[in-house]
Design a protein around this motif. Structure first.
Motif, PDB file in Angstrom:
ATOM      1  N   MET A  41      12.099  -1.389   4.817  1.00  0.00           N
ATOM      2  CA  MET A  41      11.153  -1.747   5.875  1.00  0.00           C
ATOM      3  C   MET A  41      10.366  -0.521   6.303  1.00  0.00           C
ATOM      4  O   MET A  41      10.781   0.594   6.066  1.00  0.00           O
ATOM      5  CB  MET A  41      11.915  -2.293   7.079  1.00  0.00           C
ATOM      6  CG  MET A  41      12.608  -3.609   6.782  1.00  0.00           C
ATOM      7  SD  MET A  41      11.500  -4.989   6.922  1.00  0.00           S
ATOM      8  CE  MET A  41      12.169  -6.094   5.707  1.00  0.00           C
ATOM      9  N   CYS A  42       9.317  -0.760   6.867  1.00  0.00           N
ATOM     10  CA  CYS A  42       8.383   0.344   7.221  1.00  0.00           C
ATOM     11  C   CYS A  42       9.077   1.468   7.989  1.00  0.00           C
ATOM     12  O   CYS A  42      10.203   1.302   8.463  1.00  0.00           O
ATOM     13  CB  CYS A  42       7.268  -0.188   8.089  1.00  0.00           C
ATOM     14  SG  CYS A  42       6.567  -1.750   7.548  1.00  0.00           S
TER      15      CYS A  42
ATOM     16  N   ARG B  33       3.916   1.390   5.458  1.00  0.00           N
ATOM     17  CA  ARG B  33       4.278  -0.027   5.374  1.00  0.00           C
ATOM     18  C   ARG B  33       4.932  -0.407   4.048  1.00  0.00           C
ATOM     19  O   ARG B  33       4.480   0.006   2.986  1.00  0.00           O
ATOM     20  CB  ARG B  33       3.014  -0.876   5.570  1.00  0.00           C
ATOM     21  CG  ARG B  33       3.278  -2.359   5.515  1.00  0.00           C
ATOM     22  CD  ARG B  33       2.066  -3.201   5.888  1.00  0.00           C
ATOM     23  NE  ARG B  33       2.444  -4.596   5.923  1.00  0.00           N
ATOM     24  CZ  ARG B  33       1.796  -5.577   5.307  1.00  0.00           C
ATOM     25  NH1 ARG B  33       0.690  -5.323   4.659  1.00  0.00           N
ATOM     26  NH2 ARG B  33       2.252  -6.819   5.369  1.00  0.00           N
ATOM     27  N   SER B  34       5.962  -1.215   4.167  1.00  0.00           N
ATOM     28  CA  SER B  34       6.528  -1.922   3.022  1.00  0.00           C
ATOM     29  C   SER B  34       6.373  -3.397   3.370  1.00  0.00           C
ATOM     30  O   SER B  34       7.112  -3.933   4.197  1.00  0.00           O
ATOM     31  CB  SER B  34       8.003  -1.556   2.868  1.00  0.00           C
ATOM     32  OG  SER B  34       8.614  -2.437   1.961  1.00  0.00           O
TER      33      SER B  34
ATOM     34  N   THR C  13       6.496  -7.215   3.889  1.00  0.00           N
ATOM     35  CA  THR C  13       7.510  -8.263   3.712  1.00  0.00           C
ATOM     36  C   THR C  13       6.970  -9.281   2.717  1.00  0.00           C
ATOM     37  O   THR C  13       5.767  -9.572   2.713  1.00  0.00           O
ATOM     38  CB  THR C  13       7.796  -8.923   5.076  1.00  0.00           C
ATOM     39  OG1 THR C  13       8.286  -7.911   5.963  1.00  0.00           O
ATOM     40  CG2 THR C  13       8.825 -10.031   4.971  1.00  0.00           C
TER      41      THR C  13
ATOM     42  N   MET D 163       3.612 -11.627   2.777  1.00  0.00           N
ATOM     43  CA  MET D 163       2.620 -11.172   3.767  1.00  0.00           C
ATOM     44  C   MET D 163       1.479 -10.426   3.073  1.00  0.00           C
ATOM     45  O   MET D 163       1.688  -9.771   2.046  1.00  0.00           O
ATOM     46  CB  MET D 163       3.285 -10.302   4.818  1.00  0.00           C
ATOM     47  CG  MET D 163       4.376 -11.083   5.495  1.00  0.00           C
ATOM     48  SD  MET D 163       4.716 -10.614   7.151  1.00  0.00           S
ATOM     49  CE  MET D 163       6.054 -11.757   7.496  1.00  0.00           C
TER      50      MET D 163
ATOM     51  N   ASN E  15       8.635  -2.084  12.802  1.00  0.00           N
ATOM     52  CA  ASN E  15       9.473  -1.798  11.652  1.00  0.00           C
ATOM     53  C   ASN E  15      10.506  -2.925  11.576  1.00  0.00           C
ATOM     54  O   ASN E  15      11.380  -3.007  12.433  1.00  0.00           O
ATOM     55  CB  ASN E  15      10.097  -0.416  11.882  1.00  0.00           C
ATOM     56  CG  ASN E  15      11.217  -0.081  10.935  1.00  0.00           C
ATOM     57  OD1 ASN E  15      12.037   0.763  11.244  1.00  0.00           O
ATOM     58  ND2 ASN E  15      11.268  -0.731   9.812  1.00  0.00           N
ATOM     59  N   GLY E  16      10.331  -3.823  10.575  1.00  0.00           N
ATOM     60  CA  GLY E  16      11.285  -4.919  10.468  1.00  0.00           C
ATOM     61  C   GLY E  16      10.623  -6.197  10.009  1.00  0.00           C
ATOM     62  O   GLY E  16       9.575  -6.174   9.371  1.00  0.00           O
TER      63      GLY E  16
ATOM     64  N   ASP F 104       3.929 -11.125  10.637  1.00  0.00           N
ATOM     65  CA  ASP F 104       4.841 -11.144  11.785  1.00  0.00           C
ATOM     66  C   ASP F 104       4.538  -9.986  12.747  1.00  0.00           C
ATOM     67  O   ASP F 104       4.533 -10.132  13.967  1.00  0.00           O
ATOM     68  CB  ASP F 104       6.300 -11.129  11.316  1.00  0.00           C
ATOM     69  CG  ASP F 104       6.612 -10.011  10.325  1.00  0.00           C
ATOM     70  OD1 ASP F 104       5.704  -9.237   9.979  1.00  0.00           O
ATOM     71  OD2 ASP F 104       7.783  -9.913   9.906  1.00  0.00           O
ATOM     72  N   SER F 105       4.222  -8.821  12.171  1.00  0.00           N
ATOM     73  CA  SER F 105       3.960  -7.647  13.012  1.00  0.00           C
ATOM     74  C   SER F 105       2.720  -7.854  13.877  1.00  0.00           C
ATOM     75  O   SER F 105       2.690  -7.455  15.047  1.00  0.00           O
ATOM     76  CB  SER F 105       3.759  -6.405  12.147  1.00  0.00           C
ATOM     77  OG  SER F 105       4.855  -6.234  11.289  1.00  0.00           O
TER      78      SER F 105
HETATM   79  N1  GLN Z   1       6.969  -7.442   8.297  1.00  0.00           N
HETATM   80  C1  GLN Z   1       5.998  -6.411   8.492  1.00  0.00           C
HETATM   81  C2  GLN Z   1       4.925  -6.403   7.441  1.00  0.00           C
HETATM   82  O1  GLN Z   1       5.011  -7.074   6.461  1.00  0.00           O
HETATM   83  C3  GLN Z   1       6.650  -5.053   8.617  1.00  0.00           C
HETATM   84  C4  GLN Z   1       7.300  -4.693   7.337  1.00  0.00           C
HETATM   85  C5  GLN Z   1       8.290  -3.589   7.421  1.00  0.00           C
HETATM   86  O2  GLN Z   1       8.812  -3.144   8.413  1.00  0.00           O
HETATM   87  N2  GLN Z   1       8.625  -3.191   6.253  1.00  0.00           N
HETATM   88  O3  GLN Z   1       3.972  -5.704   7.617  1.00  0.00           O
END
Ligand code: GLN
Length: 252
Positions: A1-2, A93-94, A96, A99, A119-120, A149-150
């Protein structure tokens, strides 16, 4: 996650803030150490926000984002190396699964003098929290920067910032989302140019505060012994000379 990072202190180049340290935010884009079941690298873009002029003014915050890996963008050393600020909030960013990969989906999200990073992930997005989004006026949904979601968390937080204190806004949004979508990972980082607030909900976070500077980071950016890990379920409030770590539930 980010991974995300907040800095308050003597003015520095924004590019330096995000690349400094033996484990800088840029290093964390390709070699994070503590991702906790949430991906392996953060190569889906990055962003940096900084404040200039009067931090309290609604247009005092500016941001640069790019949906490419941070290590691939020469503007980080070039352009951002020329921009100086005493207040920076940045993220790698990673994305999800499912997305969009686009500039607008890269944190930090900014507006009205605020910047926010998440982050999540919200488990079961978007169905799980349909009820929560339902009461948002259509115009708020139209103003969402991206269908992620963010971005929805930013929309919810922004609305509640209008109503009250930042700590209460973060605590109530995380509580409502966790009720609708348990096990969501909700590490939020919020700044207004003079103070940083952060939540820990199932992700790593560390802080380092002294009389002249304050830093909040998903992972310590160097080996300085001043870093302190933040336990889960906390709300952090930090600025130079001030650190307050409380239970998230205390702010409801
Ligand atoms: N879910 C969020 C997104 O896709 C944050 C992803 C993350 O924390 N890796 O941007």
């Amino acid at each position: 996650m980010c991974r995300h990072l907040g800095y308050l202190g003597p003015p520095r180049a924004v590019g330096e803030v995000i690349t400094a340290g033996s484990h800088s935010l840029r290093d964390q884009s390709w070699a994070p150490r503590d991702m906790r079941r949430g991906g392996t690298i953060n190569a889906d873009g990055f962003g940096a926000a900084w404040w200039q002029g009067d931090p309290g003014s609604p247009d005092g915050v500016q941001a640069y984002r790019n949906p490419v890996p941070m290590w691939a963008d020469p503007a980080v050393d070039g352009v951002l190396g020329q921009v100086r600020s005493g207040a920076v909030l940045a993220a790698v960013r990673s994305a999800t699964v499912g997305m969009p990969l686009e500039r607008a989906a890269c944190a930090p999200f900014t507006g009205d003098g605020w910047a926010l990073s998440h982050n999540g992930r919200i488990v079961g997005w978007p169905v799980s929290i349909a009820g929560l989004a339902e009461w948002l006026p259509a115009v708020e949904l139209l103003r969402m920067p991206a269908l992620t979601d963010s971005a929805l968390l930013w929309t919810l937080v922004r609305r509640r910032l209008d109503a009250g204190a930042p700590a209460a806004a973060l605590a109530s949004v995380t509580a409502d989302v966790l009720e609708a979508a348990p096990e969501s990972r909700l590490n939020l980082l919020l700044g207004n140019g003079t103070t940083l607030w952060a939540t820990t909900v199932y992700h790593s976070l560390s802080v380092k505060v002294d009389e002249t500077s304050a830093m909040i980071s998903s992972e310590p950016i160097d080996d300085d012994p001043g870093w302190q890990p933040v336990p889960d379920g906390r709300l952090v409030e930090a600025r130079p000379g001030h650190l307050n770590i409380t239970e998230l539930g205390d702010h409801l």
